[in-house]
Structures are given as structure tokens and as C-alpha cells.
Design an enzyme around this catalytic site. Structure first.
Site, PDB file in Angstrom:
ATOM      1  N   HIS A  97      48.257  49.549  49.868  1.00  0.00           N
ATOM      2  CA  HIS A  97      47.063  49.568  50.706  1.00  0.00           C
ATOM      3  C   HIS A  97      45.943  48.753  50.073  1.00  0.00           C
ATOM      4  CE1 HIS A  97      46.202  52.711  47.724  1.00  0.00           C
ATOM      5  NE2 HIS A  97      44.914  52.518  47.986  1.00  0.00           N
ATOM      6  N   GLN A 102      41.397  48.165  50.420  1.00  0.00           N
ATOM      7  CA  GLN A 102      40.211  48.917  50.832  1.00  0.00           C
ATOM      8  C   GLN A 102      39.104  47.986  51.278  1.00  0.00           C
ATOM      9  OE1 GLN A 102      39.206  52.394  48.341  1.00  0.00           O
ATOM     10  NE2 GLN A 102      40.746  51.616  46.920  1.00  0.00           N
ATOM     11  N   PHE A 107      33.386  45.731  22.215  1.00  0.00           N
ATOM     12  CA  PHE A 107      32.589  44.517  22.065  1.00  0.00           C
ATOM     13  C   PHE A 107      32.154  43.993  23.426  1.00  0.00           C
ATOM     14  CE2 PHE A 107      32.151  39.914  21.780  1.00  0.00           C
ATOM     15  CZ  PHE A 107      31.282  39.788  20.702  1.00  0.00           C
TER      16      PHE A 107
END
Ligand code: ZN
Ligand code: ZN
Ligand code: ZN
Length: 333
Positions: A166, A168, A308
Site C-alpha cells: 500500500h 499513503q 552524528f
């Protein structure tokens, strides 16, 4: 009601959405609970487990919210933003906030639980692109929205919480930072040179060829010159166009074909990595179209962001783009 809040220093908006805490999978981003196909809410026959569909492709005349579909779009059951209500932009002392108004939808790309985008046919991938376009055209009519974010998380490491393939869509009342950054940069280039920076990149990359992965009549796939992540790949239409939803039929066909080819090659070369895919397109609030060029960014999840990077905001990429492009060119059978 979710809320949007603006950081007063950087101008960055964040979504405060405490309701999402109800999700059992929260804060366990490292693994996806493998949901078997016999309980998967995205599988045919279980349409009642999702909110009613807002779009479906069916060519057998089956009724809405029943099985028989090829693709379904439904509102997200755990939305980051809510579609009802007004924005109510307001100040809170020196701070800015507004209601978390937006649409959050899920595009269930296939009825087949076992299929991925890489194993789907080009026609099936193209169908997904048409669904994106249809939803954008529909949501664009809502004047509260300024940007529609379309993305796909594939695999647990990329943040997918359900394995059924799927993508979004999130319609936002603001323009997200990474788009704003690109737009500002592209605008600068245009002001200085009166040319689209993406068109310039395409021209130069095709001329040298070192970072080109795949060339198609309509589209080019390349490793960008300064990639943030190893094997970061951009798919750019050759014809200048600023909005995904205004692309041509030929461009969607080409995108489906090139996307499949790149996913197959990444799967082969990088052992089926998790990945994030995102479409970058000009916000509705922008009028001029000359300077921005829509494209797709594909980022396999190979490295974890280290302290970092969080601390400095600096990306350290262990793979040179010339090397990444060579590996993906050669992953072709
Ligand atoms: Zn399923
Ligand atoms: Zn361009
Ligand atoms: Zn981009």
C-alpha cells in the site's frame, strides 16, 4: 483533534497527534508484526475492517466496499490529521498553531496479499499512479489544503506497519519543509539562469552518463550528484512539468515501467531492501510552473542515521552515486 505547531526558530511545522498512540505498533519501528493474510484488513473479503472506500477500481461491476476490486483507496484508520473542521490559525503568545486538518488516505495497491510493487505488472503499477492522480485532483478542490504528500513505505525498516502492499496520501494545510527547501533552491536557480535546475541536471547527467541508471524516452532514473543516502535514486520526467497530476498518459506508463525496473534491480543488487518512495510535486499554492519539476525519490533503507547525523543535520553517505549507478545499471539481467 490533532494539532499543527510551528517551531518559532526554524519555522518548521510539526504534527502533534496523540491519538496515534493508540496504535499497538507504536514505537516498535524495527519490526512489522507480520499480519497473516487470513486477518489482514487490506485483503479482499475484509472491506468492513477499513473505513468506507473513497475510490476503487473495479472492472467487474462489484458493489462498493465488497470484494472484486483491483485497487482501493480508504481513509487511514489511524490518521495523523483529521479531515473535518476548520484550520483556525491562531497565535498562542509568540507561538503559532492551527488545527490538524488534513486528509490521510491509504491506497491498497493490489488485492493480492503476497504481491509487492516490484512483483506487480507495469499495468498494475500504472493503475496505482492513476489512483494517486485521481485522489490529488479530488482533494485539490478543498481550499484548506496546500500540499499533497504521496509516499510509500515498503518493509519494516522503512516504517510500514502492514505488509500488504500500500501507499499513503496526506493532504496538508502547509507545505512540508523538504519541499519548501527544494522550491526555494529551484527558484533561486531560475532567477539566476532562467532555466529549471532539474532540466539542467537531466541535460548534464545524460551528457556525462556516469550517474544515469536507466534512460527511457519519457523519463530518466539517476543517482543524484550529492545523495543523502546510499543508492538514493531519482526518477525525473524528461519533459518539463511541475505537477505530478498534470503528467501525460505516456509519462505514467514510463514511470510504471522505470519504477518496476529500478525496484527489481534494487531487490537484486541490495537483497530486497526496505525502501521509501516519495513523489515531489509543486504545491497548489504556487502559481509559476517554470522553475519546479516533479519527480520521484526512491530511498532504500540501508543505513541507520547515526548520532552524528542527528546532531549536525549532515548526511554521511558511504556509497558514491557513481558507484550506486554502476551497480544498478549492472543489476539488469
Ligand atoms: Zn492482505
Ligand atoms: Zn524542468
Ligand atoms: Zn525532490
Amino acid at each position: 483533534m490533532p494539532e499543527l505547531r510551528k517551531d518559532p526558530i526554524t519555522g518548521r511545522w510539526v504534527i502533534i497527534s496523540t491519538e496515534r498512540h493508540k496504535r499497538p505498533s507504536d514505537f516498535r519501528t524495527d519490526r512489522v508484526t507480520p499480519i497473516a493474510s487470513d486477518v489482514c484488513p487490506f485483503c479482499p473479503g475484509r472491506e468492513g475492517l477499513t473505513p468506507p472506500e473513497v475510490l476503487a477500481f473495479r472492472d467487474n461491476g462489484s458493489p462498493p466496499n465488497a470484494s472484486g476490486w483491483d485497487l482501493r483507496v480508504v481513509p487511514n484508520k489511524f490518521p495523523a490529521l483529521k479531515v473535518e473542521g476548520s484550520l483556525e490559525r491562531e497565535g498562542e503568545g509568540m507561538f503559532d498553531r492551527m488545527n490538524g486538518v488534513g486528509a490521510h488516505e491509504v491506497i491498497i495497491e493490489t488485492p493480492d496479499h503476497g504481491k509487492t510493487l516490484a512483483t506487480s505488472s507495469e499495468t498494475e503499477i500504472e493503475r496505482v499512479l492513476w489512483a494517486f492522480r485521481e485522489r490529488i485532483l479530488d482533494l485539490k478542490k478543498d481550499f484548506r489544503f496546500r500540499y499533497i504528500l504521496i509516499f510509500k513505505n515498503h518493509g519494516a525498516a522503512a516504517g510500514a506497519t502492514l505488509e500488504h502492499s500500500h501507499s499513503q496520501l496526506i493532504a496538508l494545510p502547509i507545505v512540508p519543509d523538504f519541499v519548501r527547501e527544494e522550491i526555494e533552491g529551484a527558484r533561486h536557480h531560475f532567477v539566476a539562469k532562467e532555466r529549471c535546475v532539474f532540466c539542467d541536471i537531466i541535460r548534464q547527467e545524460l551528457a556525462t552518463g556516469r550517474r544515469v541508471i536507466l534512460e527511457h524516452a519519457e523519463l530518466v532514473a539517476l543517482s543524484p550528484y550529492a545523495p543523502r543516502f546510499p543508492f538514493e535514486t531519482w526518477l525525473l520526467p524528461r519533459r518539463h512539468g511541475s505537477r505530478f497530476e498534470e503528467a501525460s498518459k505516456q509519462e505514467y506508463e514510463a514511470l510504471a515501467r522505470v519504477l518496476k525496473a529500478i525496484l527489481v534491480r534494487m531487490g537484486r543488487a541490495l537483497e530486497q531492501p526496505a525502501y521509501n518512495l516519495i513523489i515531489h510535486s509543486l504545491p497548489f499554492s504556487e502559481e509559476t510552473r517554470d522553475f519546479y519539476h516533479w519527480h520521484v525519490e526512491l530511498i532504500p533503507k540501508l543505513s541507520r542515521m547515526a548520532g552524528f547525523e542527528w546532531g549536525t543535520g549532515f548526511y554521511i553517505n558511504p556509497t558514491a552515486p557513481e558507484e550506486a549507478a554502476r551497480v544498478l545499471r549492472e543489476a539488469h539481467v
